[in-house]
Each structure stands twice: as structure tokens, then as C-alpha cells.
Design a protein around this motif. Sequence first.
Motif, PDB file in Angstrom:
ATOM      1  N   VAL A  29       6.051  -4.491  13.334  1.00  0.00           N
ATOM      2  CA  VAL A  29       5.328  -4.666  12.073  1.00  0.00           C
ATOM      3  C   VAL A  29       4.269  -3.572  11.922  1.00  0.00           C
ATOM      4  N   ARG A  30       3.556  -3.256  13.006  1.00  0.00           N
ATOM      5  CA  ARG A  30       2.551  -2.197  12.954  1.00  0.00           C
ATOM      6  C   ARG A  30       3.177  -0.849  12.608  1.00  0.00           C
ATOM      7  N   LEU A  31       4.360  -0.571  13.199  1.00  0.00           N
ATOM      8  CA  LEU A  31       5.047   0.683  12.891  1.00  0.00           C
ATOM      9  C   LEU A  31       5.491   0.739  11.432  1.00  0.00           C
ATOM     10  N   LEU A  32       5.958  -0.376  10.917  1.00  0.00           N
ATOM     11  CA  LEU A  32       6.362  -0.433   9.517  1.00  0.00           C
ATOM     12  C   LEU A  32       5.171  -0.171   8.599  1.00  0.00           C
ATOM     13  N   ILE A  33       4.046  -0.810   8.886  1.00  0.00           N
ATOM     14  CA  ILE A  33       2.829  -0.592   8.090  1.00  0.00           C
ATOM     15  C   ILE A  33       2.379   0.858   8.208  1.00  0.00           C
ATOM     16  N   ASP A  34       2.400   1.392   9.420  1.00  0.00           N
ATOM     17  CA  ASP A  34       1.984   2.774   9.648  1.00  0.00           C
ATOM     18  C   ASP A  34       2.861   3.752   8.869  1.00  0.00           C
ATOM     19  N   ARG A  35       4.156   3.543   8.898  1.00  0.00           N
ATOM     20  CA  ARG A  35       5.066   4.432   8.172  1.00  0.00           C
ATOM     21  C   ARG A  35       4.852   4.334   6.670  1.00  0.00           C
ATOM     22  N   TYR A  36       4.646   3.113   6.189  1.00  0.00           N
ATOM     23  CA  TYR A  36       4.394   2.920   4.765  1.00  0.00           C
ATOM     24  C   TYR A  36       3.114   3.637   4.336  1.00  0.00           C
ATOM     25  N   VAL A  37       2.046   3.432   5.077  1.00  0.00           N
ATOM     26  CA  VAL A  37       0.767   4.061   4.746  1.00  0.00           C
ATOM     27  C   VAL A  37       0.887   5.586   4.848  1.00  0.00           C
ATOM     28  N   SER A  38       1.591   6.073   5.854  1.00  0.00           N
ATOM     29  CA  SER A  38       1.778   7.522   5.998  1.00  0.00           C
ATOM     30  C   SER A  38       2.517   8.111   4.811  1.00  0.00           C
ATOM     31  N   GLU A  39       3.540   7.431   4.335  1.00  0.00           N
ATOM     32  CA  GLU A  39       4.285   7.920   3.169  1.00  0.00           C
ATOM     33  C   GLU A  39       3.431   7.871   1.905  1.00  0.00           C
ATOM     34  N   GLN A  40       2.622   6.829   1.784  1.00  0.00           N
ATOM     35  CA  GLN A  40       1.729   6.761   0.629  1.00  0.00           C
ATOM     36  C   GLN A  40       0.701   7.895   0.674  1.00  0.00           C
ATOM     37  N   ASN A  41       0.192   8.199   1.859  1.00  0.00           N
ATOM     38  CA  ASN A  41      -0.740   9.324   2.017  1.00  0.00           C
ATOM     39  C   ASN A  41      -0.058  10.642   1.667  1.00  0.00           C
ATOM     40  N   ALA A  42       1.172  10.812   2.125  1.00  0.00           N
ATOM     41  CA  ALA A  42       1.918  12.037   1.832  1.00  0.00           C
ATOM     42  C   ALA A  42       2.156  12.171   0.331  1.00  0.00           C
ATOM     43  N   LEU A  43       2.444  11.052  -0.310  1.00  0.00           N
ATOM     44  CA  LEU A  43       2.659  11.055  -1.753  1.00  0.00           C
ATOM     45  C   LEU A  43       1.388  11.483  -2.489  1.00  0.00           C
ATOM     46  N   GLY A  44       0.267  10.912  -2.119  1.00  0.00           N
ATOM     47  CA  GLY A  44      -1.008  11.277  -2.742  1.00  0.00           C
ATOM     48  C   GLY A  44      -1.378  12.718  -2.484  1.00  0.00           C
ATOM     49  N   SER A  45      -1.123  13.174  -1.270  1.00  0.00           N
ATOM     50  CA  SER A  45      -1.414  14.560  -0.916  1.00  0.00           C
ATOM     51  C   SER A  45      -0.557  15.520  -1.730  1.00  0.00           C
ATOM     52  N   ARG A  46       0.718  15.215  -1.836  1.00  0.00           N
ATOM     53  CA  ARG A  46       1.618  16.079  -2.609  1.00  0.00           C
ATOM     54  C   ARG A  46       1.221  16.106  -4.082  1.00  0.00           C
ATOM     55  N   TYR A  47       0.844  14.949  -4.615  1.00  0.00           N
ATOM     56  CA  TYR A  47       0.399  14.879  -6.001  1.00  0.00           C
ATOM     57  C   TYR A  47      -0.813  15.797  -6.201  1.00  0.00           C
ATOM     58  N   GLY A  48      -1.762  15.729  -5.277  1.00  0.00           N
ATOM     59  CA  GLY A  48      -2.948  16.584  -5.364  1.00  0.00           C
ATOM     60  C   GLY A  48      -2.604  18.060  -5.294  1.00  0.00           C
ATOM     61  N   MET A  49      -1.680  18.425  -4.418  1.00  0.00           N
ATOM     62  CA  MET A  49      -1.277  19.830  -4.311  1.00  0.00           C
ATOM     63  C   MET A  49      -0.600  20.296  -5.591  1.00  0.00           C
ATOM     64  N   LEU A  50       0.249  19.451  -6.163  1.00  0.00           N
ATOM     65  CA  LEU A  50       0.917  19.821  -7.412  1.00  0.00           C
ATOM     66  C   LEU A  50      -0.090  19.941  -8.561  1.00  0.00           C
ATOM     67  N   ALA A  51      -1.082  19.065  -8.587  1.00  0.00           N
ATOM     68  CA  ALA A  51      -2.119  19.151  -9.615  1.00  0.00           C
ATOM     69  C   ALA A  51      -2.919  20.441  -9.458  1.00  0.00           C
ATOM     70  N   TYR A  52      -3.204  20.826  -8.229  1.00  0.00           N
ATOM     71  CA  TYR A  52      -3.918  22.077  -7.942  1.00  0.00           C
ATOM     72  C   TYR A  52      -3.101  23.265  -8.458  1.00  0.00           C
ATOM     73  N   LEU A  53      -1.818  23.269  -8.147  1.00  0.00           N
ATOM     74  CA  LEU A  53      -0.951  24.363  -8.600  1.00  0.00           C
ATOM     75  C   LEU A  53      -0.856  24.389 -10.118  1.00  0.00           C
ATOM     76  N   LEU A  54      -0.750  23.238 -10.740  1.00  0.00           N
ATOM     77  CA  LEU A  54      -0.669  23.182 -12.195  1.00  0.00           C
ATOM     78  C   LEU A  54      -1.944  23.715 -12.828  1.00  0.00           C
ATOM     79  N   GLY A  55      -3.078  23.333 -12.277  1.00  0.00           N
ATOM     80  CA  GLY A  55      -4.357  23.815 -12.803  1.00  0.00           C
ATOM     81  C   GLY A  55      -4.471  25.327 -12.716  1.00  0.00           C
ATOM     82  N   PHE A  56      -4.083  25.882 -11.588  1.00  0.00           N
ATOM     83  CA  PHE A  56      -4.144  27.332 -11.448  1.00  0.00           C
ATOM     84  C   PHE A  56      -3.121  28.030 -12.335  1.00  0.00           C
ATOM     85  N   SER A  57      -1.956  27.419 -12.494  1.00  0.00           N
ATOM     86  CA  SER A  57      -0.958  27.990 -13.398  1.00  0.00           C
ATOM     87  C   SER A  57      -1.497  28.013 -14.828  1.00  0.00           C
TER      88      SER A  57
END
Length: 99
Positions: free
Chosen positions: A52-80
Amino acid sequence: METESALYQLMGVRMSGVMNGITNSDGQYQEIIRRSDVYSDKLEELELPEEVRLLIDRYVSEQNALGSRYGMLAYLLGFSDCKEILLEKSPFAEPQQVS
């Protein structure tokens, strides 16, 4: 957008170098870390099975990756957007004289 572009290279330098200093001094960012630590401690206290801990950890990690990627794409869009604005003729520039 090409990952070899100057914009991607600039983002890499800024994100890996300057961003750490910014996040370390940002009060809201630090408050989010403190709240996250509280929830982490509460999860530890539940003594959940490892599966259960591994499942929660993987879920949270993917959510963090999603938020991070969104931020990077927003940064690129702003500079574009900035690039497009700078390359266009400014509507505030004085008209050129015809000779």
C-alpha cells in the motif's frame, strides 16, 4: 518544441541552477513542504503494508511529475510568447521615415 532548442537549454540551466535558490527562499514553497511533511508523518503512523505504501508513493510521484511537467511547459510557453512579441514590430515604435 525541440528538446535541443536554445529555449530547452536555457530552461535546463535555469531550472537546475537558479530555481533551487528561489524555492529555498520562497515562503509559500517552504510552507507547502512543511504541510507535506505533516501528511507524510501521519502516513508513517498508520503503519500501512509495504504494498500500500508503494502504491501511494508511486501515485504521489506521478502526480509530482505531472505538476513538474506542467510547470516546465508553462515556462516554455511563456518564453515562446516573449520571443514572438520581441520578434514582431512593436506597435509602440516610432514610424520610420521614408526618404
